[in-house]
Design a protein around this motif. Structure first.
Motif, PDB file in Angstrom:
ATOM      1  N   CYS A  49       0.984  -1.163   0.119  1.00 41.26           N
ATOM      2  CA  CYS A  49       0.124  -0.246  -0.321  1.00 41.26           C
ATOM      3  C   CYS A  49       1.423   1.175  -0.025  1.00 41.26           C
ATOM      4  O   CYS A  49       1.711   1.356   0.836  1.00 41.26           O
ATOM      5  CB  CYS A  49      -0.800  -0.194   1.699  1.00 41.26           C
ATOM      6  SG  CYS A  49      -2.167  -0.729   1.358  1.00 41.26           S
ATOM      7  N   PHE A 107       1.093   5.521   0.429  1.00 37.98           N
ATOM      8  CA  PHE A 107       0.695   6.465   1.114  1.00 37.98           C
ATOM      9  C   PHE A 107       1.599   7.622   0.767  1.00 37.98           C
ATOM     10  O   PHE A 107       2.437   8.142   0.443  1.00 37.98           O
ATOM     11  CB  PHE A 107      -0.379   6.321   2.525  1.00 37.98           C
ATOM     12  CG  PHE A 107      -0.556   5.191   2.825  1.00 37.98           C
ATOM     13  CD1 PHE A 107      -1.873   5.619   2.329  1.00 37.98           C
ATOM     14  CD2 PHE A 107      -0.267   4.044   2.699  1.00 37.98           C
ATOM     15  CE1 PHE A 107      -3.156   4.355   3.371  1.00 37.98           C
ATOM     16  CE2 PHE A 107      -1.144   3.115   3.865  1.00 37.98           C
ATOM     17  CZ  PHE A 107      -2.392   3.259   3.452  1.00 37.98           C
ATOM     18  N   ASN A 122      -3.319   6.899  -2.985  1.00 28.92           N
ATOM     19  CA  ASN A 122      -3.537   5.987  -2.322  1.00 28.92           C
ATOM     20  C   ASN A 122      -3.734   4.761  -3.340  1.00 28.92           C
ATOM     21  O   ASN A 122      -3.711   4.861  -4.641  1.00 28.92           O
ATOM     22  CB  ASN A 122      -4.735   5.944  -1.615  1.00 28.92           C
ATOM     23  CG  ASN A 122      -4.544   7.065  -0.858  1.00 28.92           C
ATOM     24  OD1 ASN A 122      -4.512   7.135   0.412  1.00 28.92           O
ATOM     25  ND2 ASN A 122      -6.037   8.346  -0.741  1.00 28.92           N
ATOM     26  N   ARG A 165      -4.081   9.741   7.108  1.00 26.30           N
ATOM     27  CA  ARG A 165      -5.047   9.240   6.437  1.00 26.30           C
ATOM     28  C   ARG A 165      -6.625   8.790   7.499  1.00 26.30           C
ATOM     29  O   ARG A 165      -6.191   8.112   8.642  1.00 26.30           O
ATOM     30  CB  ARG A 165      -4.931   7.880   6.020  1.00 26.30           C
ATOM     31  CG  ARG A 165      -4.236   8.234   4.579  1.00 26.30           C
ATOM     32  CD  ARG A 165      -4.621   8.770   3.061  1.00 26.30           C
ATOM     33  NE  ARG A 165      -3.852   8.812   1.941  1.00 26.30           N
ATOM     34  CZ  ARG A 165      -2.451   9.839   2.190  1.00 26.30           C
ATOM     35  NH1 ARG A 165      -2.178  10.506   2.782  1.00 26.30           N
ATOM     36  NH2 ARG A 165      -1.955   9.988   0.760  1.00 26.30           N
ATOM     37  N   THR A 217     -10.567   5.614   4.827  1.00 29.03           N
ATOM     38  CA  THR A 217      -9.073   5.367   3.673  1.00 29.03           C
ATOM     39  C   THR A 217      -7.972   4.199   3.979  1.00 29.03           C
ATOM     40  O   THR A 217      -7.667   3.588   2.996  1.00 29.03           O
ATOM     41  CB  THR A 217      -8.438   6.424   3.481  1.00 29.03           C
ATOM     42  OG1 THR A 217      -9.231   7.247   2.971  1.00 29.03           O
ATOM     43  CG2 THR A 217      -7.062   6.538   2.534  1.00 29.03           C
TER      44      THR A 217
END
Length: 178
Positions: free
Chosen positions: A5, A7, A44, A164, A168
């Motif tokens: 992931c 960000f 994202n 976040r 999210t």
């Protein structure tokens, strides 16, 4: 193959550092990332990559965006299992029903000398926070937009962050798990 992931900080905010998610997807795919999924326009992305080095991959992503778009965004890259651990460690589970009140500030590095006492003096009466490893958790029931504490997190932790909300973070975990 690890699932990640990403960000990004400061993408598509206030008309600056414009990076449409289709372009971000193309950039990530050009770096060999697969199964790329993005969520909202603030930067994202969930994807798989053969890369075993988060640091190296984050540097490559930043460089590729700089080459394509002319700016180098800060990116916090987490493996799926790390994000799962971060979500499970949430010290404010009672706030999960109000996704706008619970925020995760992902640190780019360990906070070596965080000034938590200074943050304590900035918090509103209804705010609570906790620093755990590389995440600063903030419960701000009155909203993050008015929070004096939220505006000073980076300064008092001594490290850059990207924040976040609960929705999210939980959505990104779902995307990485899919």
């Amino acid at each position: 193959m690890p699932s990640y992931c990403a960000f990004f900080r400061g993408i598509n905010v206030g008309g600056n550092n414009q990076l449409p998610m289709k372009e971000l997807t193309a950039i990530l795919e050009s770096l060999g990332c697969t199964q790329v999924k993005t969520y909202i326009q603030s930067g994202n992305a969930a994807f798989d990559s053969k890369s075993r080095s988060r640091t190296k991959l984050a540097t490559e992503i930043t460089a590729a965006i700089e080459q394509a778009k002319g700016f180098a965004p800060l990116v916090v890259l987490l493996e799926q299992h790390q994000l799962k651990t971060i979500v499970a460690a949430n010290p404010f589970p009672e706030a999960e029903d109000d996704h706008k009140s619970l925020h995760f500030f992902f640190l780019t590095d360990k906070a070596k000398k965080p000034d938590l006492a200074a943050l304590e003096t900035l918090k509103a009466a209804d705010e609570s926070f906790q620093l755990k490893d590389d995440v600063f958790y903030l419960h701000a029931p009155s909203g993050i937009g008015r929070s004096k504490l939220a505006a000073k997190v980076d300064r008092h932790l001594g490290v850059a962050t990207t924040a976040r909300n609960w929705r999210t973070v939980s959505t990104m975990l779902e995307l990485a798990s899919a």
